[in-house]
Design a protein around this motif. Sequence first.
Motif, PDB file in Angstrom:
ATOM      1  N   GLU A 195      -4.723   0.609  -3.679  1.00  0.00           N
ATOM      2  CA  GLU A 195      -3.412   0.235  -4.198  1.00  0.00           C
ATOM      3  C   GLU A 195      -3.607  -0.465  -5.534  1.00  0.00           C
ATOM      4  N   ASP A 226      11.472 -10.721  -1.400  1.00  0.00           N
ATOM      5  CA  ASP A 226      11.669 -10.080  -0.110  1.00  0.00           C
ATOM      6  C   ASP A 226      10.533 -10.413   0.866  1.00  0.00           C
ATOM      7  N   ASP A 227       9.298 -10.316   0.411  1.00  0.00           N
ATOM      8  CA  ASP A 227       8.149 -10.485   1.308  1.00  0.00           C
ATOM      9  C   ASP A 227       7.065 -11.225   0.528  1.00  0.00           C
ATOM     10  N   ARG A 230       3.291 -10.322   1.009  1.00  0.00           N
ATOM     11  CA  ARG A 230       2.917  -9.134   0.264  1.00  0.00           C
ATOM     12  C   ARG A 230       2.851  -9.418  -1.243  1.00  0.00           C
ATOM     13  N   SER A 277      -6.260   9.535   0.331  1.00  0.00           N
ATOM     14  CA  SER A 277      -4.900   9.051   0.046  1.00  0.00           C
ATOM     15  C   SER A 277      -4.688   8.768  -1.435  1.00  0.00           C
ATOM     16  N   ASN A 280      -1.213   9.534  -3.063  1.00  0.00           N
ATOM     17  CA  ASN A 280      -0.129   8.597  -2.764  1.00  0.00           C
ATOM     18  C   ASN A 280      -0.328   7.256  -3.453  1.00  0.00           C
ATOM     19  N   ASP A 283       0.968   7.864  -6.861  1.00  0.00           N
ATOM     20  CA  ASP A 283       2.437   8.011  -6.842  1.00  0.00           C
ATOM     21  C   ASP A 283       3.115   6.649  -6.726  1.00  0.00           C
ATOM     22  N   LEU A 284       2.621   5.829  -5.790  1.00  0.00           N
ATOM     23  CA  LEU A 284       3.221   4.506  -5.574  1.00  0.00           C
ATOM     24  C   LEU A 284       3.186   3.682  -6.864  1.00  0.00           C
ATOM     25  N   LEU A 287       5.626   5.100  -9.544  1.00  0.00           N
ATOM     26  CA  LEU A 287       7.017   4.806  -9.202  1.00  0.00           C
ATOM     27  C   LEU A 287       7.325   3.334  -9.456  1.00  0.00           C
ATOM     28  N   ASN A 290       7.671   2.606 -13.119  1.00  0.00           N
ATOM     29  CA  ASN A 290       8.947   3.078 -13.645  1.00  0.00           C
ATOM     30  C   ASN A 290      10.114   2.186 -13.220  1.00  0.00           C
ATOM     31  N   ARG A 291       9.999   1.572 -12.018  1.00  0.00           N
ATOM     32  CA  ARG A 291      11.046   0.622 -11.614  1.00  0.00           C
ATOM     33  C   ARG A 291      11.041  -0.598 -12.547  1.00  0.00           C
ATOM     34  N   LYS A 294      12.520   0.379 -15.832  1.00  0.00           N
ATOM     35  CA  LYS A 294      13.965   0.518 -15.671  1.00  0.00           C
ATOM     36  C   LYS A 294      14.640  -0.860 -15.692  1.00  0.00           C
ATOM     37  N   HIS A 358      -4.044 -18.261  11.329  1.00  0.00           N
ATOM     38  CA  HIS A 358      -5.085 -17.520  12.047  1.00  0.00           C
ATOM     39  C   HIS A 358      -5.902 -16.632  11.112  1.00  0.00           C
TER      40      HIS A 358
ATOM     41  N   GLN B 166       4.214   7.353   3.547  1.00  0.00           N
ATOM     42  CA  GLN B 166       2.771   7.649   3.660  1.00  0.00           C
ATOM     43  C   GLN B 166       1.974   6.362   3.781  1.00  0.00           C
ATOM     44  N   TYR B 172      -0.968   9.586   8.988  1.00  0.00           N
ATOM     45  CA  TYR B 172      -1.490   9.770   7.630  1.00  0.00           C
ATOM     46  C   TYR B 172      -2.795   8.985   7.471  1.00  0.00           C
ATOM     47  N   THR B 176      -6.465  10.563   6.708  1.00  0.00           N
ATOM     48  CA  THR B 176      -7.058  10.349   5.389  1.00  0.00           C
ATOM     49  C   THR B 176      -8.269   9.421   5.428  1.00  0.00           C
TER      50      THR B 176
END
Lengths: 410, 186
Positions: A195, A226-227, A230, A277, A280, A283-284, A287, A290-291, A294, A358, B166, B172, B176
Amino acid sequence: MQTTTTIVIGAGHAGLAMSKCLTDCSIEHIVLERGKVAHTWRTERWDSLTLLTPNWQSRLPGYGYQGDDPDGYRSLPETIAFIERYASLIAAPVQTHTNVNSVKKSEHGYLVSTDKGDWQCRSVVLASGACNLPNIPKFADDLPSTVRTLTPATYRNPEQLKKGGVLVVGAAATGIQLAQEIHLSGRPVTLSIGEHTRAPRVYRGRDIQWWLDAVGLHDERYNKVDDIVRARGVPSFQLIGTPDRETIDLNSLRKMGVKHIGPFVGINNGIGQFAGSLHNKCDLADLKMNRLLKAIDAWIAENHLEDDVEPSHRFPPTEVDSSPPLSIDFQTGEINTVLWATGFRPDYSWLHVPVFNHKGQIRHDGGIVDSPGLYLMGMQFLRRRKSALLDGAGDDARELSEHMLSYLAD
Amino acid sequence: MTELENTIDNGVNVDALIGARAALTDAPDAAQFQWRATCEWKGGTHSLSTVHGFSGLGDEHQHKTTFCFDADHPEVFASEDHGATPVEFVLVGLVSCLTGGIATIAQYRKIQLRSVIATVEGNMNLQGILGIDSKVRNGFNGIKVTYKIDADASEDDIRALVAQSQKRSAVYDMLTSPTNVTVIVE
């Protein structure tokens, strides 16, 4: 046994910003530093490092950039000098070459034991850094002994490395910068990509960090996202600070010949296994970028600034092979070095106060630790998105020192 | 916004999932699940698998009914074709996992789906399983999933749904990244 009101552990920019705010609040304190001021910058960073934020974006309490290149990016020596000057300007009460061995609760606060004697104090600020220990997966032990491993804390420059192929694991800012530098040294690099967070250096004529600041994303609060768990783990932007403000991304690395491979997930009989992977992951990141663009476009429109900046545009999507490789045989010797650019975590082995969850992380609410009088500074998204940046320490230090002042008054 | 929220319905109870996420964050033991199936040979390459019980949340659970799955091979393999081939079950597992994920994430992101149709293709070289060429793997050499989605959202938002699905998909992940498989005989 010596006594003071507050002990700040660590004389990096976060600890020093806190020291300045404590002085402004007339809170007696001392800053304990294991080495010299800006120790981590001096000892655990590579030679070519430059900051990811422009020079002007280093507004510490009572201090900021004063040179004639506000849009440039500090080199490592310049960063050390900047932090050193700050320490002397604010006359921070730093006791250098003092290693903290333990912090424990005591009757009226905390007992801080060091290799130069013990301290009793009412409150403690943990500013010992977010990047003490490299995050290396357990399976790294299964690499053949012929493969040398390094982390960004032990890497200095490509000349350290043997000739031959290098696997760089991780595609955040550090991973892509080092992949580029090592590849350009004639050692073919394969980059393992998990990622990641893609961003252009410059968008519509301004530095991306300028936009993050202007749009207010740097100031977004920890309790408004939101999180937050994360958000605190999001990899750093794929950025590099160079004089010509170049954008570095997976496409630019591919163009120079760096091979791309998916996340490194295991080793079996000397063969590295990589997840399928990669499409993906890219792609993530595309995207998400681009957000962000924007959101910047929307802010420009709202503020009627279209005429002041370059037109809106989008960057080419990340190119990915149709079938990226899924394994690397480390026994062939083709790749003889693995550089783990997989992030770091703090070391709290000396903190003997029951404040850990933990997962071994400190329980805190925006830096106010779950133990009265204990505070945390300099961590990713501590109170704001910018918290871990030079530019982010000031607001956090001001708020946490105010909280401490009312705590001490009780 | 409130009015919009009330009208978005993909049939997924997101509130329950958010509640479970919060509960399982603080109760890591309850998050340990075990999924099971049994399989009985019927003759030839035909087998019948059943799925009924599973464990999780610190307890045993049962599906409302026992689900049965015939698996076999088609006639071109000189089999009797009593059911889908096992590799087709893998494709079904992947695409149903991703599709369920898309509906869930769409609900969470307040995106109304009108239709979601996926086709999935797994390419395989039979020289692997037939032992003709030891360099050819047994399994798929690649899987391609193609979605056609009609929803009240921009193209990028729809792409983001598929990407996030995904990222959070169990099947998935299993396809993978490697998984240890232990087979024993009692």
